[in-house]
Design an enzyme around this catalytic site. Structure first.
Site, mmCIF file in Angstrom:
data_model
loop_
_atom_site.group_PDB
_atom_site.id
_atom_site.type_symbol
_atom_site.label_atom_id
_atom_site.label_comp_id
_atom_site.label_asym_id
_atom_site.label_seq_id
_atom_site.Cartn_x
_atom_site.Cartn_y
_atom_site.Cartn_z
ATOM 1 N N GLN A 22 -129.553 -9.608 -58.069
ATOM 2 C CA GLN A 22 -130.794 -10.291 -57.350
ATOM 3 C C GLN A 22 -130.658 -11.269 -56.496
ATOM 4 O OE1 GLN A 22 -133.661 -9.648 -60.889
ATOM 5 N NE2 GLN A 22 -134.861 -8.954 -59.273
ATOM 6 N N CYS A 27 -140.944 -6.226 -60.218
ATOM 7 C CA CYS A 27 -139.780 -6.784 -60.194
ATOM 8 C C CYS A 27 -139.762 -7.715 -58.979
ATOM 9 C CB CYS A 27 -138.771 -5.854 -60.059
ATOM 10 S SG CYS A 27 -137.119 -6.069 -59.699
ATOM 11 N N LEU A 28 -139.070 -8.885 -58.837
ATOM 12 C CA LEU A 28 -138.996 -9.797 -57.639
ATOM 13 C C LEU A 28 -138.103 -9.198 -56.592
ATOM 14 C CD1 LEU A 28 -138.055 -13.135 -59.527
ATOM 15 C CD2 LEU A 28 -140.208 -12.593 -58.631
ATOM 16 N N HIS A 65 -130.573 -4.045 -64.300
ATOM 17 C CA HIS A 65 -129.860 -4.300 -62.897
ATOM 18 C C HIS A 65 -128.825 -4.601 -62.778
ATOM 19 C CE1 HIS A 65 -133.786 -5.526 -60.656
ATOM 20 N NE2 HIS A 65 -134.124 -6.098 -61.584
ATOM 21 N N GLU A 97 -134.072 -6.451 -67.210
ATOM 22 C CA GLU A 97 -132.906 -7.071 -66.541
ATOM 23 C C GLU A 97 -131.674 -6.485 -66.573
ATOM 24 O OE1 GLU A 97 -134.015 -9.410 -64.591
ATOM 25 O OE2 GLU A 97 -135.915 -9.168 -65.147
HETATM 26 NI NI NI Z 1 -136.347 -6.759 -61.879
#
Ligand code: NI
Length: 185
Positions: free
Chosen positions: A50, A99-100, A145, A142
């Site tokens: 991310q 989610c960011l 990801h 997480e």
């Molecule tokens: Ni996320």
């Protein structure tokens, strides 16, 4: 230092991330930057992809939700080379996730309540444990990801259809959020 958050459409979010070794350059500083970035964006978890890096590194800060869940007071940890080695499928639970990297999208996601994880802590000490409850959910989100997965992959066909327009806007960079992002344009 605040790092820009890569949003939906950035190829790094779809890569399988690699394990790292203790000599990974400036690892301590990177972890600090990820904590800072997470705090600034009011998130509870952030994975290295991310912030544009295809390495297996995650930071989780559950202190932010400790008003509601006091057992997580001061729970701020980094996870190096985490892997989910086993899912306990006997009990699953649906809970809303965000989610960011997917600003503006919040959807219920069904996940197992318990998972068996392995990881190294910030001192590269190995851990091998079963986790449950809210932490198990955040870890699953997480750690996904790191395998190039996002929570939207786990939605029903119907829900996926319903967020199609929002995903299209994210791809076009046509969205606003309160933190610094790096969108695909
Ligand atoms: Ni996320």
């Amino acid at each position: 230092m605040i790092l820009p958050i890569y949003t939906y459409g950035q190829p790094v979010l779809r890569k399988v991330a690699e394990d790292i070794t203790p000599d990974y350059p400036d690892l301590k500083a990177l972890i600090e930057n990820m904590y800072e970035t997470l705090e600034r964006s009011d998130g509870i978890g952030l994975a290295a992809p991310q912030v544009g890096l295809d390495i297996r590194l995650v930071v989780i800060n559950l202190d932010l939700i400790s008003d509601d869940l006091p057992e997580y007071k001061d729970y701020v940890h980094a996870f190096i080379n985490p892997h989910i080695v086993e899912y306990d499928d006997t009990e699953t639970e649906s809970m809303e996730e965000g989610c960011l990297s997917l600003p503006g999208i919040h959807e219920p996601v069904r996940r197992p309540k318990r998972v068996h994880v392995t990881y190294l802590d910030e001192d590269f000490q190995p851990h091998d444990e079963w986790v449950e409850g809210y932490l198990a959910r955040v870890m699953q989100h997480e750690f996904d990801h790191l395998d190039g997965k996002m929570f939207i992959d786990r939605l029903s066909m119907l829900r996926k259809q319903m967020i199609k327009g929002k995903l299209g806007s994210l791809l076009k960079g046509d969205f606003r959020c309160s933190y610094k992002v790096k969108a695909r344009r």
